[in-house]
Every structure is written in C-alpha cells, then in structure tokens.
Design an enzyme around this catalytic site. Structure first.
Site, short mmCIF file in Angstrom:
data_model
loop_
_atom_site.label_atom_id
_atom_site.label_comp_id
_atom_site.label_asym_id
_atom_site.label_seq_id
_atom_site.Cartn_x
_atom_site.Cartn_y
_atom_site.Cartn_z
N HIS A 124 -8.25 35.01 -100.62
CA HIS A 124 -7.47 36.24 -100.90
C HIS A 124 -5.99 36.05 -100.57
O HIS A 124 -5.30 37.02 -100.24
CB HIS A 124 -8.01 37.44 -100.12
CG HIS A 124 -9.50 37.56 -100.16
ND1 HIS A 124 -10.17 38.26 -101.12
CD2 HIS A 124 -10.45 37.03 -99.35
CE1 HIS A 124 -11.48 38.18 -100.91
NE2 HIS A 124 -11.68 37.42 -99.84
N SER A 136 20.81 28.16 -110.45
CA SER A 136 21.03 29.46 -111.07
C SER A 136 22.47 29.51 -111.57
O SER A 136 23.37 28.95 -110.96
CB SER A 136 20.79 30.56 -110.04
OG SER A 136 21.49 31.73 -110.41
N LYS A 173 20.76 28.88 -105.14
CA LYS A 173 19.39 28.80 -105.64
C LYS A 173 18.95 27.40 -106.07
O LYS A 173 19.72 26.63 -106.62
CB LYS A 173 19.21 29.74 -106.85
CG LYS A 173 19.29 31.21 -106.52
CD LYS A 173 18.03 31.76 -105.85
CE LYS A 173 16.80 31.66 -106.72
NZ LYS A 173 16.53 32.84 -107.50
N GLU A 220 7.24 26.61 -113.21
CA GLU A 220 7.07 27.90 -113.90
C GLU A 220 6.73 27.68 -115.37
O GLU A 220 5.91 28.40 -115.95
CB GLU A 220 8.34 28.74 -113.77
CG GLU A 220 8.58 29.24 -112.36
CD GLU A 220 9.96 29.84 -112.20
OE1 GLU A 220 10.05 31.07 -112.09
OE2 GLU A 220 10.94 29.09 -112.20
#
Ligand code: ARG
Length: 459
Positions: A156, A277, A283, A290
């Site tokens: 979980h 970024s 970043k 992704e």
C-alpha cells in the site's frame, strides 16, 4: 500505372481511394521478408515444374536487383501500387517481363502478407528476447553489487517490512524473465508457414508447401487454408505480451521516479538520463522514466486496436486486417528503444544506502518479527498480533522505538519476552530471519541471484 488486378475494371481508381487504401507508406518495411518469401516460392514453383528453371533464374536475378535497389534507396515507391507486395511484383515484371508475371502463381497477397508479417515478427521477437536477457543479467549484476543495502519493503506504499534492495531488484528480474518466456512461447505459434493457402482455399496446382517452409526455416505448415489467411493471433499475442512487458517497465519507471524524489531520496539518477526545467533552474526531472510510463498507454492501445480490428471479421481475409501493421511496427520500435534505454540507465543509478537504512529504523517495520517471536514462544498468532499492535501504540505515545524499550517494558506486555528479543527488533536481524523459500534473508538472496544467473547462462 497499370494495376495487377485491373482486368475486370472499366474505370480508373479514384485518387482519394488510392490514398485511403494504400499501405506502402508503412508496409515497405516488409520489403526484405517479401523478397525472401518470393525467392522461396519461386524455387518451389520451379522444383514442382510449375515454372521453368530459366524462369526461376530470371526471377532470382530480378529479385536480387530489386533487393539492392531498395537497400540503396533507389527504388521508387508509388501509392498507385498499394502495398509492398504489388510494388515488388510490378518491378519484377518491368525488369524481366513474362517470367516475372509467373511469380504470383499459386499465391495470393493474403497468404503473402501473413508470411511477411510472421517472418518480420520472428526476427524482431528474437531481438527483443535478446534485449530482455541483457536486462535480466543487468538486474542480477546490480542486485549482487548492492547486497548490503537494506530498505523498507512496501505494501500500500506504506513501509511494511525491512528487505534487501537486491531482493526488491530481483523481483523485476523475475518479471522480465516471465516476459521473455511468454515471447519465447509465442514464437512457437508464429513459426508456422501460411504460404500456399493462397487466397483462402488453397490451389489446384501441385505445390509443395513443406519445401517452401523449410527454405524459410519454419517449423511447420499451417493446416487450414481459411485459418491461414484470417489468423492474426500471433500478432495479437505479440502485442499482448508487449503490453504486459510494458506494464512491468511502467512499474519500474514509477518506482524509480518515486525513489528519485526529494521525499524518498533513495536514488540519484544519472544527469545524462534526466532533463532540466525551462523555468526552474534547480530542477532535475526524470522525463525518460516518465516517458517509459507514458508510452505504456500506446502499447496497450496497440493491443486494443488490433483486437478491435479483428473482433467482427467474418472469415477469411478482410482488408480491415491491413490495419494490423502500424500497431505492430509501433510496438516493436517503442519496445526496442525502451529496452535499450533501460540497459543504459540501470547500471548508472546511484543508490543512497544511508538514506534507505535510515528509513527502516523508523516506523516499526519489525512489528511482525515481534509477533512471530511470540508465536515461537507459544502464543496464537492473532493474540500475538493484537499484543504487538498495543506495543506499537505504546511506543508512539512514548516516542520510542522497539529497541528503546527496556526488558521490563517488554515484560509488562508479556512474560513470554526475554533478553533475546533484542535480537529480533533490528532490521538487519529481521531480514536475515526471513529464511522461508523465496524470502529476503541475505543468504537466500545470494542463492536466488546465482540460481537465476545460472539459468540465464544455460539459455
Ligand atoms: N496490403 C494488404 C494487407 O496488408 C495485403 C493483402 C491485400 N489483399 C487483398 N486481397 N486486397 O493486408
């Protein structure tokens, strides 16, 4: 340009129809397989006396020339000739005349396209299997290298029990191993030659299907001509195996994304595999991972696309089936690229062992070990569970960890506790006590890695 099937038509095909029906823009990719299949077919026709040896000679010379022209980028493609099959046949007739017009004897584009696809997928699946094997090896290597790193195992997405990072990594090795076996299994059903089914019913000419299939290195010959031209199960199996494989890749990507966050800080991704970024200078984004996760949607889509194309089709061949190619090609390309990225990325991930070790010290991850301690001392598990739960509550209220409790405090919960309890509340001890088959004890994980590798090496 005259179409091979123009005989019964009075009008010429509408331009928009040519654009709508063509497949050459994508099936030109099958040119090698198409020529290979034609060579085998022509050899069989000559062996059976259906064409002469001199026809065969001319056909082989012509096809070899066409092969070179396509390879050198000199071949001209034109949507008027619909697909790769008609392109090559038309070019052959243009080159060698009458002998070329005998090539399509006892053959149809229906069995031809199935043959080309099977030949294509056979090669690509073998390549994908080789990439998977490489990934499985890399997992065993990375797992072996990090045998001392302890981390929280999750259920979980809540910290559950301490495990070895190597054990967690090997879980992926097993997943990719099943993916590889599934593809291996699909190869069996793929390895059947459809050539000779012709349009759907077979032929009245005396062909030798086995001979063709042997030249093309197929294991066997299809047994029902109708099924042969209407079957795309092998492609659906490939797409389905790919969807499962991509689901595994997506889960891996998701975990690595999570682990690379400031919040987890379990890993550092190599700069070469991250991007910045355009607005936030600090970043370092896991875009590659992704995209792996994102491309999974496409691969699922490709499976659903072909399943849906096939679901309402009456037997045997229908033109709808031309829509099988783009999902297959896209899946092959996406998968191969993704697997190659994983191969380069995996060995370069840096694991933050200190941070991982810290996280297993917090959160009562050894609660189950205490319950099992009590079970060994004779307490029924449900009661042990309840009692350990109360201890967790007590620790939270008093801001203590299990190892901070005094023996007296332990004994206040149960007289079954004695001094040796301190050997069970440390995460490292907890890990090494998980000695049931497939468990996370270090010794077993070492065994698991070496057995797994031995199996790979035997392949
Ligand atoms: N381009 C077609 C396909 O990919 C080849 C088979 C065409 N057959 C036919 N009877 N029109 O499916």
């Amino acid at each position: 340009m005259k179409k091979p099937w123009s005989g019964r038509f009075k009008e010429k095909t509408a331009d928009i129809v040519e654009k709508y029906t063509e497949s050459i823009s994508f099936d030109k990719r099958l040119w090698k397989q198409d020529i290979e299949g034609s060579i085998a077919h022509a050899k069989m026709l000559a062996k059976q006396g259906i064409i002469s040896d001199s026809d065969l000679k001319e056909i082989l010379i012509g096809l070899t020339e066409i092969y070179r022209e396509i390879e050198d980028g000199k071949f001209k493609f034109d949507i008027k000739l619909e697909d790769i099959h008609m392109h090559i046949e038309a070019a052959l007739i243009k080159k060698i005349g009458e002998a070329g017009s005998k090539l399509h004897t006892a053959r149809s584009r229906n069995d031809q396209v199935s043959l080309d696809l099977r030949l294509y997928l056979k090669e690509e699946i073998r390549e994908i299997i080789a990439l998977l094997l490489k990934i499985e090896f890399i997992f065993t290597e990375v797992a072996e290298k990090h045998l001392t790193i302890v981390m929280p195992g999750y259920t979980h997405l809540q910290r559950a029990q301490p495990v070895l990072l190597s054990h967690h990594l090997m879980a992926y090795a097993h997943m990719f191993d099943r993916d590889r076996m599934r593809l291996q299994d699909t190869l069996k059903r793929l390895d059947v030659s459809p050539l000779g089914a012709c349009a759907l019913a077979g032929t009245s000419l005396n062909i030798d299907r086995k001979y063709v299939s042997e030249i093309l290195d197929f294991h066997s010959v299809s047994q029902n001509s109708i099924d042969s031209v209407s079957d795309r199960d092998f492609a659906i199996e490939f797409l389905s195996n790919s969807a499962i494989l991509m689901m595994h890749i997506s889960r891996l990507a998701e975990e690595l994304i999570l682990w690379s966050t400031e919040e987890f800080s379990f890993i550092e991704l190599p700069d070469a595999f991250t991007t910045g970024s355009s607005i936030m200078p600090q970043k370092k984004n896991p875009d590659v991972l992704e995209l792996m996760r994102g491309k999974t949607g496409r691969i699922y889509g490709n499976l659903i696309s072909l399943l849906t194309t096939m679901k309402g089709l009456p037997l045997s061949y229908n033109r709808d089936m031309q829509e099988d190619k783009e999902p297959i090609f896209d899946t092959v390309d996406t998968l191969k690229m993704t697997l190659n990225v994983i191969i380069e990325l995996l060995p370069n991930i840096i694991f933050n062992s200190k941070r991982m070790a810290e996280t297993v010290q917090e959160g009562f991850l050894t609660a189950t070990d205490i319950a099992e301690y009590l079970v060994r001392k004779g307490l029924p598990f449900r009661m042990a569970h309840e009692l350990t739960g109360k201890m967790v509550r007590y620790c939270i209220d008093n801001n203590k960890r299990f190892k901070d409790l005094t023996l007296e405090e332990y004994k206040n919960f149960s007289t079954l506790f004695s001094e040796d309890i301190y050997n069970y509340v440390d995460p490292f001890d907890s890990i090494n006590s998980k000695r049931s088959e497939g468990g996370t004890a270090r010794e077993l994980v070492i065994q698991q890695i070496s057995q797994f590798r031995r199996k790979l090496q035997e392949l």
